[in-house]
Structure formats: C-alpha cells, structure tokens
Design a protein around this motif. Structure first.
Motif, PDB file in Angstrom:
ATOM      1  N   GLU A 100      -7.008  -9.125   7.493  1.00  0.00           N
ATOM      2  CA  GLU A 100      -6.583  -9.074   6.088  1.00  0.00           C
ATOM      3  C   GLU A 100      -7.709  -8.556   5.199  1.00  0.00           C
ATOM      4  O   GLU A 100      -7.463  -7.866   4.210  1.00  0.00           O
ATOM      5  N   SER A 101      -8.956  -8.860   5.564  1.00  0.00           N
ATOM      6  CA  SER A 101     -10.103  -8.386   4.767  1.00  0.00           C
ATOM      7  C   SER A 101     -10.268  -6.867   4.844  1.00  0.00           C
ATOM      8  O   SER A 101     -10.913  -6.271   3.987  1.00  0.00           O
ATOM      9  N   ASP A 102      -9.674  -6.231   5.850  1.00  0.00           N
ATOM     10  CA  ASP A 102      -9.696  -4.759   5.957  1.00  0.00           C
ATOM     11  C   ASP A 102      -8.552  -4.126   5.179  1.00  0.00           C
ATOM     12  O   ASP A 102      -8.613  -2.949   4.828  1.00  0.00           O
ATOM     13  N   ILE A 103      -7.496  -4.903   4.956  1.00  0.00           N
ATOM     14  CA  ILE A 103      -6.306  -4.354   4.308  1.00  0.00           C
ATOM     15  C   ILE A 103      -6.523  -4.178   2.806  1.00  0.00           C
ATOM     16  O   ILE A 103      -6.060  -3.196   2.224  1.00  0.00           O
ATOM     17  N   GLU A 104      -7.273  -5.052   2.175  1.00  0.00           N
ATOM     18  CA  GLU A 104      -7.535  -4.924   0.737  1.00  0.00           C
ATOM     19  C   GLU A 104      -8.269  -3.622   0.408  1.00  0.00           C
ATOM     20  O   GLU A 104      -7.876  -2.917  -0.524  1.00  0.00           O
ATOM     21  N   ILE A 142       0.852  -1.194   0.000  1.00  0.00           N
ATOM     22  CA  ILE A 142       0.000   0.000   0.000  1.00  0.00           C
ATOM     23  C   ILE A 142       0.882   1.236   0.000  1.00  0.00           C
ATOM     24  O   ILE A 142       1.757   1.389   0.854  1.00  0.00           O
ATOM     25  N   ARG A 143       0.665   2.124  -0.967  1.00  0.00           N
ATOM     26  CA  ARG A 143       1.391   3.397  -1.051  1.00  0.00           C
ATOM     27  C   ARG A 143       0.385   4.514  -1.294  1.00  0.00           C
ATOM     28  O   ARG A 143      -0.321   4.504  -2.291  1.00  0.00           O
ATOM     29  N   TYR A 144       0.341   5.442  -0.382  1.00  0.00           N
ATOM     30  CA  TYR A 144      -0.512   6.618  -0.546  1.00  0.00           C
ATOM     31  C   TYR A 144       0.305   7.735  -1.183  1.00  0.00           C
ATOM     32  O   TYR A 144       1.526   7.710  -1.176  1.00  0.00           O
ATOM     33  N   LYS A 145      -0.385   8.716  -1.709  1.00  0.00           N
ATOM     34  CA  LYS A 145       0.280   9.862  -2.322  1.00  0.00           C
ATOM     35  C   LYS A 145       0.488  10.943  -1.249  1.00  0.00           C
ATOM     36  O   LYS A 145      -0.468  11.360  -0.592  1.00  0.00           O
ATOM     37  N   PHE A 146       1.729  11.388  -1.101  1.00  0.00           N
ATOM     38  CA  PHE A 146       2.048  12.433  -0.127  1.00  0.00           C
ATOM     39  C   PHE A 146       1.342  13.725  -0.514  1.00  0.00           C
ATOM     40  O   PHE A 146       1.333  14.125  -1.670  1.00  0.00           O
ATOM     41  N   ASN A 147       0.765  14.384   0.489  1.00  0.00           N
ATOM     42  CA  ASN A 147       0.071  15.652   0.270  1.00  0.00           C
ATOM     43  C   ASN A 147       0.703  16.706   1.174  1.00  0.00           C
ATOM     44  O   ASN A 147       0.445  16.749   2.384  1.00  0.00           O
ATOM     45  N   GLU A 148       1.541  17.547   0.587  1.00  0.00           N
ATOM     46  CA  GLU A 148       2.260  18.553   1.367  1.00  0.00           C
ATOM     47  C   GLU A 148       1.325  19.598   1.969  1.00  0.00           C
ATOM     48  O   GLU A 148       1.546  20.053   3.098  1.00  0.00           O
ATOM     49  N   ALA A 149       0.278  19.974   1.250  1.00  0.00           N
ATOM     50  CA  ALA A 149      -0.652  20.979   1.774  1.00  0.00           C
ATOM     51  C   ALA A 149      -1.362  20.458   3.031  1.00  0.00           C
ATOM     52  O   ALA A 149      -1.465  21.176   4.036  1.00  0.00           O
ATOM     53  N   LYS A 150      -1.839  19.226   2.995  1.00  0.00           N
ATOM     54  CA  LYS A 150      -2.505  18.644   4.164  1.00  0.00           C
ATOM     55  C   LYS A 150      -1.514  18.429   5.301  1.00  0.00           C
ATOM     56  O   LYS A 150      -1.833  18.688   6.470  1.00  0.00           O
ATOM     57  N   THR A 151      -0.323  17.997   4.978  1.00  0.00           N
ATOM     58  CA  THR A 151       0.701  17.766   5.991  1.00  0.00           C
ATOM     59  C   THR A 151       1.072  19.069   6.688  1.00  0.00           C
ATOM     60  O   THR A 151       1.176  19.125   7.914  1.00  0.00           O
ATOM     61  N   THR A 152       1.246  20.120   5.909  1.00  0.00           N
ATOM     62  CA  THR A 152       1.580  21.425   6.475  1.00  0.00           C
ATOM     63  C   THR A 152       0.453  21.940   7.356  1.00  0.00           C
ATOM     64  O   THR A 152       0.696  22.431   8.463  1.00  0.00           O
ATOM     65  N   ALA A 173      12.237   0.171   6.574  1.00  0.00           N
ATOM     66  CA  ALA A 173      10.913   0.486   6.037  1.00  0.00           C
ATOM     67  C   ALA A 173       9.827   0.002   6.991  1.00  0.00           C
ATOM     68  O   ALA A 173       9.942  -1.055   7.615  1.00  0.00           O
ATOM     69  N   LEU A 174       8.782   0.787   7.094  1.00  0.00           N
ATOM     70  CA  LEU A 174       7.606   0.440   7.886  1.00  0.00           C
ATOM     71  C   LEU A 174       6.410   0.487   6.945  1.00  0.00           C
ATOM     72  O   LEU A 174       5.986   1.559   6.525  1.00  0.00           O
ATOM     73  N   ARG A 175       5.917  -0.662   6.585  1.00  0.00           N
ATOM     74  CA  ARG A 175       4.834  -0.753   5.604  1.00  0.00           C
ATOM     75  C   ARG A 175       3.479  -0.427   6.238  1.00  0.00           C
ATOM     76  O   ARG A 175       3.241  -0.743   7.406  1.00  0.00           O
ATOM     77  N   VAL A 176       2.613   0.174   5.453  1.00  0.00           N
ATOM     78  CA  VAL A 176       1.269   0.511   5.910  1.00  0.00           C
ATOM     79  C   VAL A 176       0.549  -0.751   6.383  1.00  0.00           C
ATOM     80  O   VAL A 176      -0.179  -0.723   7.386  1.00  0.00           O
ATOM     81  N   GLU A 177       0.759  -1.848   5.687  1.00  0.00           N
ATOM     82  CA  GLU A 177       0.117  -3.105   6.084  1.00  0.00           C
ATOM     83  C   GLU A 177       0.499  -3.493   7.513  1.00  0.00           C
ATOM     84  O   GLU A 177      -0.338  -3.988   8.271  1.00  0.00           O
ATOM     85  N   ALA A 178       1.757  -3.263   7.897  1.00  0.00           N
ATOM     86  CA  ALA A 178       2.202  -3.575   9.258  1.00  0.00           C
ATOM     87  C   ALA A 178       1.494  -2.682  10.276  1.00  0.00           C
ATOM     88  O   ALA A 178       1.135  -3.142  11.370  1.00  0.00           O
ATOM     89  N   VAL A 179       1.299  -1.413   9.919  1.00  0.00           N
ATOM     90  CA  VAL A 179       0.567  -0.498  10.804  1.00  0.00           C
ATOM     91  C   VAL A 179      -0.863  -0.989  10.973  1.00  0.00           C
ATOM     92  O   VAL A 179      -1.381  -1.076  12.098  1.00  0.00           O
ATOM     93  N   LEU A 180      -1.510  -1.335   9.865  1.00  0.00           N
ATOM     94  CA  LEU A 180      -2.902  -1.804   9.932  1.00  0.00           C
ATOM     95  C   LEU A 180      -3.023  -3.092  10.751  1.00  0.00           C
ATOM     96  O   LEU A 180      -3.951  -3.228  11.565  1.00  0.00           O
ATOM     97  N   ARG A 181      -2.095  -4.006  10.569  1.00  0.00           N
ATOM     98  CA  ARG A 181      -2.123  -5.253  11.358  1.00  0.00           C
ATOM     99  C   ARG A 181      -1.922  -4.957  12.849  1.00  0.00           C
ATOM    100  O   ARG A 181      -2.577  -5.556  13.702  1.00  0.00           O
TER     101      ARG A 181
END
Length: 183
Positions: A164-168, A3-13, A150-158
């Motif tokens: 697993e049905s929530d990760i898809e 899982i890779r999300y798109k970084f949003n600098e405006a929201k982050t700021t 690296a810390l994968r989003v899947e590891a955070v969700l777990r």
C-alpha cells in the motif's frame, strides 16, 4: 478516488509500431492488445507509470486497454487519428503502415520494456499469449463473453506485489501526469 493516468495516443501508437516492427510488421490484434497490456503492467512494476495511460478492463480474452480497443475497432471518435496514420486494421490483424525508426515519444526504459516483452513472447501465438495473461496476471477476473469489468490500476499494482505504501506514490504520479502536457 482511484488511480487514473492520462491516455497518450502518441506513445501508445509508437509502442504499437515498435511491437509490430519487432514481429514482422503485422500481428493479430488480440496479440498486440496483450503485448501492450503486458508492457503497461511491466512499466507499472518498474516505474509506477504505464506506457499508454489507458484504462483497463477484464474481458473474455483477458485484460484489455479500453481506448486501444476502440481505436483498433475504429470506434473511437476522440482518439485514433495518430493511430490510424500509423497502424491499419486488416481483418483481425494490425499492420504497421510505416517502419518505426526512432523513439520520439517513448523513453529508453519504455522501449527496453517493449523489446524485452517482444523477445519473451516471440514464440507465443495469440492464444498462448491470451492464456498466459489468464494464468499469470492475478488481477484478471474471468468475464462472460461480450461483457467487461473494470480493472483498477491499484489491483494491478497489488497483483505485482506492491505494498500500500507503493500505491500512494503511483497515485501522486498519476495526478502529476494528468497536469502535465507531456506524458
């Protein structure tokens, strides 16, 4: 593929400005990093979407947001223009260059998460908050000084107890978000 999300600098700021405003306008950059990570984590738990869309790593002092770390350290060439107009590095502290007034880029749910975390950790100094992430973020792996893993989003969700049905669906949301101009 992970899982890779798109970084949003405006929201982050904007998230950084809200946290800084709720904390008197200035805080240690490690503290701000931890609060932004915990906000992403909570947002993933509630909505399967992070606030920042950043990539996570484990480092010596806990989980970090990769692009935010580079912006804080003035190392990013592809990101940071919005951040630098709003947040300034003063030694080891980040300071708001302007007051945050209204959310332009964040949803009401995201602002609520930021306010809740600010209240929850108000009495925590930087190192108590660091220790909290080590003890309560099960996805975190101890890392040697000056190293990262690296810390994968899947590891955070777990670690948050997602099946697993929530990760898809989270993977599908990340794909949709990456195709969207608005994040």
């Amino acid at each position: 593929m992970g899982i890779r999300y798109k970084f949003n600098e405006a929201k982050t700021t904007e998230a950084g400005l809200i946290l800084l405003s709720l904390d008197g306008g200035e805080m240690d950059k490690v503290r701000l990093m931890k609060l932004l990570y915990l906000a992403d984590r909570e947002s993933l738990d509630q909505r399967l979407l992070p606030i920042t869309g950043d990539t996570y790593y484990c480092m010596e002092h806990g989980p970090v947001l990769s692009t935010v770390l580079h912006m804080m350290n003035l190392e990013s060439h592809s990101h940071g223009a919005i951040w630098r107009k709003a947040i300034e590095l003063r030694g080891y502290k980040c300071a708001a260059l302007r007051q945050h007034e209204t959310a332009e880029h964040l949803s009401e749910a995201e602002v609520d998460i930021l306010r809740q975390l600010s209240q929850q950790f108000f009495g925590y100094d930087t190192w108590k908050l660091r220790d909290y992430t080590h003890a309560h973020c099960q996805e975190y792996n101890d890392t040697e000084p000056n190293k990262r893993s690296a810390l994968r989003v899947e590891a955070v969700l777990r670690a948050l107890g997602k099946a697993e049905s929530d990760i898809e669906p989270a993977h599908e949301l990340a794909i949709l978000q990456s195709l969207s101009n608005e994040c």
